[in-house]
Design an enzyme around this catalytic site. Sequence first.
Site, PDB file in Angstrom:
ATOM      1  N   LYS A 261     -46.777 -28.166   7.289  1.00  0.00           N
ATOM      2  CA  LYS A 261     -46.394 -26.815   6.872  1.00  0.00           C
ATOM      3  C   LYS A 261     -45.481 -26.200   7.932  1.00  0.00           C
ATOM      4  O   LYS A 261     -45.948 -25.790   8.985  1.00  0.00           O
ATOM      5  CB  LYS A 261     -47.616 -25.923   6.684  1.00  0.00           C
ATOM      6  CG  LYS A 261     -47.215 -24.591   6.079  1.00  0.00           C
ATOM      7  CD  LYS A 261     -48.184 -23.497   6.424  1.00  0.00           C
ATOM      8  CE  LYS A 261     -47.584 -22.126   6.209  1.00  0.00           C
ATOM      9  NZ  LYS A 261     -46.336 -21.858   6.937  1.00  0.00           N
TER      10      LYS A 261
ATOM     11  N   CYS B 158     -43.069 -21.175  24.565  1.00  0.00           N
ATOM     12  CA  CYS B 158     -44.412 -21.012  25.125  1.00  0.00           C
ATOM     13  C   CYS B 158     -44.427 -21.252  26.638  1.00  0.00           C
ATOM     14  O   CYS B 158     -45.288 -20.739  27.339  1.00  0.00           O
ATOM     15  CB  CYS B 158     -45.392 -21.946  24.421  1.00  0.00           C
ATOM     16  SG  CYS B 158     -44.883 -23.667  24.471  1.00  0.00           S
TER      17      CYS B 158
ATOM     18  N   GLU C  33     -51.726 -26.089  20.335  1.00  0.00           N
ATOM     19  CA  GLU C  33     -50.755 -25.798  21.400  1.00  0.00           C
ATOM     20  C   GLU C  33     -50.382 -24.333  21.207  1.00  0.00           C
ATOM     21  O   GLU C  33     -49.696 -23.988  20.248  1.00  0.00           O
ATOM     22  CB  GLU C  33     -49.553 -26.740  21.242  1.00  0.00           C
ATOM     23  CG  GLU C  33     -48.813 -26.987  22.533  1.00  0.00           C
ATOM     24  CD  GLU C  33     -47.812 -25.895  22.820  1.00  0.00           C
ATOM     25  OE1 GLU C  33     -48.203 -24.901  23.475  1.00  0.00           O
ATOM     26  OE2 GLU C  33     -46.666 -26.037  22.389  1.00  0.00           O
TER      27      GLU C  33
ATOM     28  N   GLU D 202     -48.496 -12.186  25.691  1.00  0.00           N
ATOM     29  CA  GLU D 202     -47.274 -12.979  25.528  1.00  0.00           C
ATOM     30  C   GLU D 202     -46.262 -12.160  24.711  1.00  0.00           C
ATOM     31  O   GLU D 202     -46.530 -11.807  23.564  1.00  0.00           O
ATOM     32  CB  GLU D 202     -47.608 -14.284  24.795  1.00  0.00           C
ATOM     33  CG  GLU D 202     -46.425 -15.221  24.720  1.00  0.00           C
ATOM     34  CD  GLU D 202     -46.770 -16.570  24.106  1.00  0.00           C
ATOM     35  OE1 GLU D 202     -47.472 -16.592  23.086  1.00  0.00           O
ATOM     36  OE2 GLU D 202     -46.320 -17.588  24.648  1.00  0.00           O
TER      37      GLU D 202
HETATM   38  O1  TXE Z   1     -47.271 -17.170  14.732  1.00  0.00           O
HETATM   39  P1  TXE Z   1     -48.453 -17.792  13.902  1.00  0.00           P
HETATM   40  P2  TXE Z   1     -46.658 -15.756  14.730  1.00  0.00           P
HETATM   41  C1  TXE Z   1     -47.116 -16.961  19.775  1.00  0.00           C
HETATM   42  C2  TXE Z   1     -46.133 -15.903  20.226  1.00  0.00           C
HETATM   43  C3  TXE Z   1     -45.949 -15.071  19.009  1.00  0.00           C
HETATM   44  C4  TXE Z   1     -47.345 -15.105  18.444  1.00  0.00           C
HETATM   45  C5  TXE Z   1     -47.471 -14.834  17.004  1.00  0.00           C
HETATM   46  O2  TXE Z   1     -46.706 -15.107  21.224  1.00  0.00           O
HETATM   47  O3  TXE Z   1     -45.543 -13.757  19.302  1.00  0.00           O
HETATM   48  O4  TXE Z   1     -47.783 -16.430  18.673  1.00  0.00           O
HETATM   49  O5  TXE Z   1     -46.506 -15.554  16.280  1.00  0.00           O
HETATM   50  C6  TXE Z   1     -49.087 -20.321  10.050  1.00  0.00           C
HETATM   51  N1  TXE Z   1     -53.927 -20.213   8.373  1.00  0.00           N
HETATM   52  N2  TXE Z   1     -46.477 -18.199  19.375  1.00  0.00           N
HETATM   53  O6  TXE Z   1     -47.533 -14.675  14.200  1.00  0.00           O
HETATM   54  O7  TXE Z   1     -49.055 -16.802  12.963  1.00  0.00           O
HETATM   55  C7  TXE Z   1     -47.727 -19.709   9.915  1.00  0.00           C
HETATM   56  O8  TXE Z   1     -47.316 -19.704   8.557  1.00  0.00           O
HETATM   57  C8  TXE Z   1     -53.099 -21.252   8.599  1.00  0.00           C
HETATM   58  C9  TXE Z   1     -46.552 -19.259  20.339  1.00  0.00           C
HETATM   59  O9  TXE Z   1     -45.371 -15.824  14.091  1.00  0.00           O
HETATM   60  O10 TXE Z   1     -49.338 -18.439  14.870  1.00  0.00           O
HETATM   61  C10 TXE Z   1     -46.892 -20.617  10.778  1.00  0.00           C
HETATM   62  O11 TXE Z   1     -46.582 -21.818  10.059  1.00  0.00           O
HETATM   63  N3  TXE Z   1     -51.846 -21.117   9.040  1.00  0.00           N
HETATM   64  C11 TXE Z   1     -45.989 -20.508  19.865  1.00  0.00           C
HETATM   65  C12 TXE Z   1     -47.846 -20.967  11.932  1.00  0.00           C
HETATM   66  O12 TXE Z   1     -49.133 -20.648  11.436  1.00  0.00           O
HETATM   67  C13 TXE Z   1     -51.395 -19.888   9.281  1.00  0.00           C
HETATM   68  C14 TXE Z   1     -45.164 -20.616  18.687  1.00  0.00           C
HETATM   69  C15 TXE Z   1     -47.619 -20.220  13.232  1.00  0.00           C
HETATM   70  O13 TXE Z   1     -47.664 -18.847  12.994  1.00  0.00           O
HETATM   71  C16 TXE Z   1     -52.212 -18.761   9.078  1.00  0.00           C
HETATM   72  C17 TXE Z   1     -45.201 -19.465  17.816  1.00  0.00           C
HETATM   73  C18 TXE Z   1     -53.544 -18.960   8.603  1.00  0.00           C
HETATM   74  N4  TXE Z   1     -54.401 -17.952   8.395  1.00  0.00           N
HETATM   75  C19 TXE Z   1     -45.831 -18.316  18.187  1.00  0.00           C
HETATM   76  N5  TXE Z   1     -51.502 -17.662   9.436  1.00  0.00           N
HETATM   77  C20 TXE Z   1     -46.009 -21.695  20.764  1.00  0.00           C
HETATM   78  N6  TXE Z   1     -47.187 -22.155  21.160  1.00  0.00           N
HETATM   79  O14 TXE Z   1     -44.972 -22.246  21.100  1.00  0.00           O
HETATM   80  C21 TXE Z   1     -50.280 -18.102   9.854  1.00  0.00           C
HETATM   81  N7  TXE Z   1     -50.204 -19.443   9.732  1.00  0.00           N
END
Ligand code: TXE
Length: 508
Positions: A191, A300, A266, A399
Site C-alpha cells: 500500500k 526520518c 521504521e 518530529e
Molecule cells: O504518516 P502516516 P503521516 C512521520 C512524520 C510525519 C508523521 C505523520 O513525522 O509528520 O509521521 O505522517 C497509512 N492503518 N513520518 O500522517 O499516517 C497511510 O495511508 C494502516 C515518518 O502522513 O504514518 C500511509 O500509507 N495504515 C516517516 C502510511 O500509513 C494507515 C515517513 C504512512 O502514513 C493508517 C512518513 C491506518 N489506520 C511520516 N493510517 C519515516 N519513518 O520516514 C494511515 N496509514
Amino acid sequence: MTTIDQAIADQGLTLPDVITGYVGGESVPVEPRANQHAVYFPGTGEQIASLQEDDVAAVTNAVACARNSFKSGAWSNASTAARQAVFRRAANLIRAHATELALLECLCAGLPSSHLASRQVPRAADNLDFFADYIGVMAGETFEQLPGYQTSVTRQPAGVAALFAPWNAPLALASMQIASSLAFGNTCVLKPSEYTPLSILRMVSLMEEAGLPAGTISVINGSGGVTGAALASSPDIDRIAFTGGGATARQVMAAASQHLTPVHFELGGKSANIVFDDADFDRAVDGSLVNIFSNSGQICIAGARILLQRDIAERFIEAFVARTQSLKVGNPLDPSTEVGPMAFKAHWQRVLDHIARARSDGASLLCGGEARVDLGDGYFIAPTVFQVDNNQLSLCQEEVFGPVVSIQIFDDDDEALSLANDSRFGLVGYCWTNSLARAQAFQQQVEAGTLWINTPLARDLRAPFGGFKESGIGRDGPRQAAEFFTEEKATITALGTPPIRKLGETSS
Ligand code: TXE
C-alpha cells in the site's frame, strides 16, 4: 519554469485520469461508484489525477490473490538463481527508466527530480541488486554438538507480507520493503501512501517486465483509515512492514495484535547533530546543511537538532544561517532546485503549525519561519533556523518533518550527550569532531541505531538500520530481513542409530 505538461511530454508519458490498484498482474478496473482522492503536484498545487480507493472487499481480494500466488509456488518455490535474475533485470530496468521514475515521483512527492534521478531511483535499483547478492551467499546453520544427532536450521518464506510505504521517499523505501520480503520467496500486498502512488506502480510494472510472476506483488490504493486499516487487520497476512509515523504505527500494531501478526516498524526521529569545537568547521557546516535540508527536511534521519559547542557557536550560526538563506527553494522539476515543497497540503500546514508553536514557545527565529507564497500555490516553506535554550520545547521533542532546524549551545561533552539522548526517539545521531576520545564517547553513549561521525547520511546496506526507543521495531538489513520475513525450522536427524527408549516393552 518547467511545467507539468512539458515534463510529461518530454518523457513521452500519459498520466491516467484515475489511478487504480494493481492486482494479479492487472490494473484494477475503474469503478464509478468507488471513492476517489485527488492527487496533486506539490510544486503548484494542481491536481494531476484521481486515485480510486480500494475498500475492504478490494483489499480482501488483493490479499487472497497474494495468498494464491504464494501457494502456486511460481515465486515462493523459484530457485535462488531465478529470483536473483529477476531482481538484477529489474534493477537494470529501474536504472534505464530513472528519469521517468524520478518524474513520476516528483509529480506526487514534490522532491527535486534531479536529486531523485541521481540518488533515490538508483537506491531502489541498488536495494534489489543488494538482496540478489545476499540470497546467493546466505547460509543456514548446523549444530553437531549433540552426540548421535545433527541439527540443521533452515528458513522458508513466511507467506504474504503487507507493506506500507510512506510518501517522503516512496521508491527508495518501498523498494527496500519489496526487496527484503520478496528475496526470500514471499509474496506481498503493497500500500503506497495515497499521496504518492505513481512511481511505485511503475516500478512494479518494471519488475514484472523483468520476469516477476504476475500476482507476486499486488498494489492497493487509498487512505490509511480505509485501505490501510483493512490491510493491517487482514487475518490472512503473515508479516507487516510499516514505514511512517508513530501515531499510525500504534493503530497498525493494535490491528495486527488481533491476529498476532509480527510487525516491523521504521518510524520517525528527532536526531541530534553535535558539532564539537575541534571539528573540521567547513565540513561540519556542509554536512549539517545536508542533514536537515535533504528531501526538504522530510526524512526520518534528519539532523533536526544541531548542538553546538559554545566556542564555535557564533561563527557556525553565522555561516549556517547565511547558507540556509541562499538555498534554492522552488519548482522541483527545475534541475537547480535544492529544496522543494512539502509533499502535500495538510503536511505543509502541519509544518507551519510547528513553526508557529516554536515561536509562541519562545524559540528565537534566525531565518525563514514562513510559507513561500511568493513561489505560487505550491506547498513551499522557507528553510527555517531557530535558536533554543530549552530542549523540552515541542520544537525539540516533536518530529517536524520539514525544513526546520533548532540550534542549541552546550558547554561540555556530558551536556551534549545528555541533550542528544533527551528524546523519545532514537533513530540516528551525527557528530563532528577530530578527537578520537569524543567520537568514541559519542559512539558508546548515544541512544540511536545509526551514528555518523564526520559525515552526513552515508548508508551501507550491509549494516542494520532502525531505531532505539520510539523510532521503530526491528531493523532493515540483510540478516535482519531474513529473520523477519522467514520462518526458521530446526530439523534434527539421527546419525546412525542412537538409542531410543523402549516404552511399553514388558520386562520378563
Ligand atoms: O504518516 P502516516 P503521516 C512521520 C512524520 C510525519 C508523521 C505523520 O513525522 O509528520 O509521521 O505522517 C497509512 N492503518 N513520518 O500522517 O499516517 C497511510 O495511508 C494502516 C515518518 O502522513 O504514518 C500511509 O500509507 N495504515 C516517516 C502510511 O500509513 C494507515 C515517513 C504512512 O502514513 C493508517 C512518513 C491506518 N489506520 C511520516 N493510517 C519515516 N519513518 O520516514 C494511515 N496509514
